[in-house]
Design a protein around this motif. Structure first.
Motif, PDB file in Angstrom:
ATOM      1  N   UNK A   1     -45.664 -53.199  18.671  1.00 38.40           N
ATOM      2  CA  UNK A   1     -45.068 -54.429  18.141  1.00 38.40           C
ATOM      3  C   UNK A   1     -46.034 -55.186  17.223  1.00 38.40           C
ATOM      4  N   UNK A   2     -47.278 -55.349  17.651  1.00 44.47           N
ATOM      5  CA  UNK A   2     -48.203 -56.239  16.944  1.00 44.47           C
ATOM      6  C   UNK A   2     -48.911 -55.567  15.769  1.00 44.47           C
ATOM      7  N   UNK A   3     -49.160 -54.262  15.874  1.00 39.40           N
ATOM      8  CA  UNK A   3     -49.797 -53.502  14.789  1.00 39.40           C
ATOM      9  C   UNK A   3     -51.075 -54.166  14.254  1.00 39.40           C
ATOM     10  N   UNK A   4     -52.027 -54.485  15.125  1.00 36.65           N
ATOM     11  CA  UNK A   4     -53.254 -55.109  14.633  1.00 36.65           C
ATOM     12  C   UNK A   4     -54.078 -54.131  13.806  1.00 36.65           C
ATOM     13  N   UNK A   5     -54.965 -54.645  12.980  1.00 35.08           N
ATOM     14  CA  UNK A   5     -55.835 -53.774  12.184  1.00 35.08           C
ATOM     15  C   UNK A   5     -56.805 -53.003  13.075  1.00 35.08           C
TER      16      UNK A   5
ATOM     17  N   UNK B   1     -43.309 -46.197   8.546  1.00 38.11           N
ATOM     18  CA  UNK B   1     -43.376 -45.928   7.118  1.00 38.11           C
ATOM     19  C   UNK B   1     -44.001 -47.059   6.316  1.00 38.11           C
ATOM     20  N   UNK B   2     -44.487 -48.111   7.014  1.00 41.41           N
ATOM     21  CA  UNK B   2     -45.009 -49.250   6.262  1.00 41.41           C
ATOM     22  C   UNK B   2     -46.460 -49.047   5.824  1.00 41.41           C
ATOM     23  N   UNK B   3     -47.050 -47.933   6.240  1.00 42.07           N
ATOM     24  CA  UNK B   3     -48.404 -47.621   5.807  1.00 42.07           C
ATOM     25  C   UNK B   3     -49.496 -48.312   6.588  1.00 42.07           C
ATOM     26  N   UNK B   4     -49.143 -49.178   7.532  1.00 42.10           N
ATOM     27  CA  UNK B   4     -50.169 -49.876   8.306  1.00 42.10           C
ATOM     28  C   UNK B   4     -50.801 -48.940   9.329  1.00 42.10           C
ATOM     29  N   UNK B   5     -52.091 -49.151   9.563  1.00 46.03           N
ATOM     30  CA  UNK B   5     -52.855 -48.316  10.491  1.00 46.03           C
ATOM     31  C   UNK B   5     -53.649 -49.211  11.426  1.00 46.03           C
ATOM     32  N   UNK B   6     -53.642 -48.875  12.701  1.00 45.27           N
ATOM     33  CA  UNK B   6     -54.509 -49.536  13.678  1.00 45.27           C
ATOM     34  C   UNK B   6     -55.659 -48.602  14.014  1.00 45.27           C
TER      35      UNK B   6
END
Length: 421
Positions: free
Chosen positions: A216-220, A239-244
């Motif tokens: 849910x939070x997808x922190x860095x 698919x948003x490209x964010x990575x933790x």
């Protein structure tokens, strides 16, 4: 901003700070913040050890009491969460978060603060399914059951964290999110810890609520400890490209991989711990269903106008410039040449907590009956009393030779499917 990440502290503050200072000296740099991922063991005096869930042979004062008493001051601003080996009576005083000692901030059972322009969240404790939906019914003095269940993660605290909408830079948990081993070098981990294999294959190694929060939070960055080993992973979110970037570290000790320094881009300092507006608005909205018996929280009866609450909270925080209330000692600190015999209230009202609740317009509930939920009268706790008797009580301190400290490296950037180690 240079941030030091530490795994399990186990009360060895002196050695962790010395390690950081050694790194600063040999690299001619300055660490801006220390984050500790649990088992901090904020033991203030002998009585606190009655609330520490460890075998008797491990009940040692260690070094936190020096920082609580003011004999020492943390050389680096420090933020920590709780684990499964804590002075739970003290952390309960600071359920909503607060200064455990000067320059040492406890995030609370769940919490979010700002440090500079970074947003840091965390969840204390470890996951046990049997206690997850229970309320916070444990009160000191703890028995053989509640001294363990008190540090088990509760649905109420996770549910509040799940309401966060603004991005988080860093999240701390003591145990790992379940399934995190799918995103790192699980083969090498199993070679180092063969007894992990069965739980990894069964998807039971770690915390289900932590995994939900990660999704849910997808922190860095997400940092953990608990399993006394170093493990890195990179989680790609949809698919948003964010990575933790995930990193777990060991406990403090010679030859252990317990500390890592990372650089995070941030605005220039000065840096300080500040209250988070969104988090306190969520806290304010959900305090009416704070479960203080074994019964689970009833979230359907909680007000949900977070935006309106945010505007109200913002005005209150602006009056304080978002600064947390000052640290106040509620019990005498340990003295190696004296032993406390005066009774200490089991649940002293910490002035930081009282002041925060007054700021938010909320009642103080931490001394409520674990059976009825009604408040119990607790006497005020005198600090600095002279009614003490001399007794031998030796402190414990283990110096870690610098030669035994692992080299501290940054987490490499994640590129494609490469996993940082």
């Amino acid at each position: 901003m240079k941030i030091a990440i530490e795994g399990c502290m186990h009360g060895d503050l002196d050695n962790v700070y010395k390690t950081i200072q050694h790194h600063e000296q040999i690299h001619n740099t300055k660490v801006d913040l220390l984050l500790c991922c649990g088992d901090f063991q904020a033991v203030r005096n002998e009585k606190d050890m009655d609330s520490l869930s460890v075998p008797i042979k491990y009940r040692e004062m260690k070094s936190f009491w020096k920082y609580y008493s003011g004999q020492e001051v943390a050389p680096v601003p420090t933020i920590f969460i709780g684990g499964n080996h804590e002075a739970s009576n003290y952390l309960w005083e600071l359920y909503y978060g607060g200064w455990a000692a000067t320059n040492i901030y406890f995030l609370g059972y769940a919490g979010v603060v700002k440090f500079g322009n970074l947003r840091i969240g965390g969840l204390s404790g470890i996951y046990k399914g049997r206690d997850y939906r229970s309320g916070h019914y444990e009160r000191p003095p703890y028995n053989q059951s509640t001294i363990k269940s008190v540090y088990h993660v509760r649905e109420y605290d996770v549910h509040k964290l799940m309401q966060l909408e603004e991005p988080l830079d860093i999240f701390l948990s003591h145990d790992w999110p379940v399934g995190i081993t799918d995103y790192g070098d699980a083969r090498t981990l199993i070679q180092q810890k063969p007894f992990f294999q069965e739980e990894i294959e069964a998807k039971t190694l770690g915390s289900k609520p932590a995994a939900q929060l990660l999704e849910k939070l997808k922190p860095r960055y997400w940092f953990s400890a608990h399993l006394h080993c170093k493990f890195a992973a990179a989680v790609q979110h949809g698919n948003d490209g964010s990575v933790t970037k995930f990193l777990a570290l060991d406990k403090c000790g010679p030859g252990k991989k317990f500390l890592q320094i990372i650089d995070i881009e941030s605005e220039p300092g000065p840096f300080e711990v500040l209250y988070d507006e969104e988090w306190l608005a969520i806290t304010r909205e959900f305090n009416s269903v704070f479960p203080l018996t074994q019964r689970p929280a009833s979230f359907s009866s909680a007000a949900m106008d977070i935006q309106e609450s945010r505007e109200w909270v913002r005005k209150k925080l602006e009056e304080r410039q978002f600064k947390p209330f000052e640290m106040v000692k509620t019990v005498p600190a340990y003295n190696p040449s004296q032993r406390i015999f005066d009774p200490i209230p089991e649940i002293p009202q910490n002035p930081q907590t009282v002041s925060l609740l007054e700021l938010l317009g909320l009642p103080y509930l931490l001394d409520s009956s674990p059976v009825t939920g009604e408040r119990t009268a607790i006497p005020a706790s005198p600090v600095g009393t002279d009614a003490m008797c001399i007794a031998e009580f030796q402190t414990y301190s283990e110096e870690i030779p610098i030669d035994d400290i692992d080299e501290i490296e940054d987490i490499p950037e994640v590129e494609g499917d490469n996993i940082p180690h």
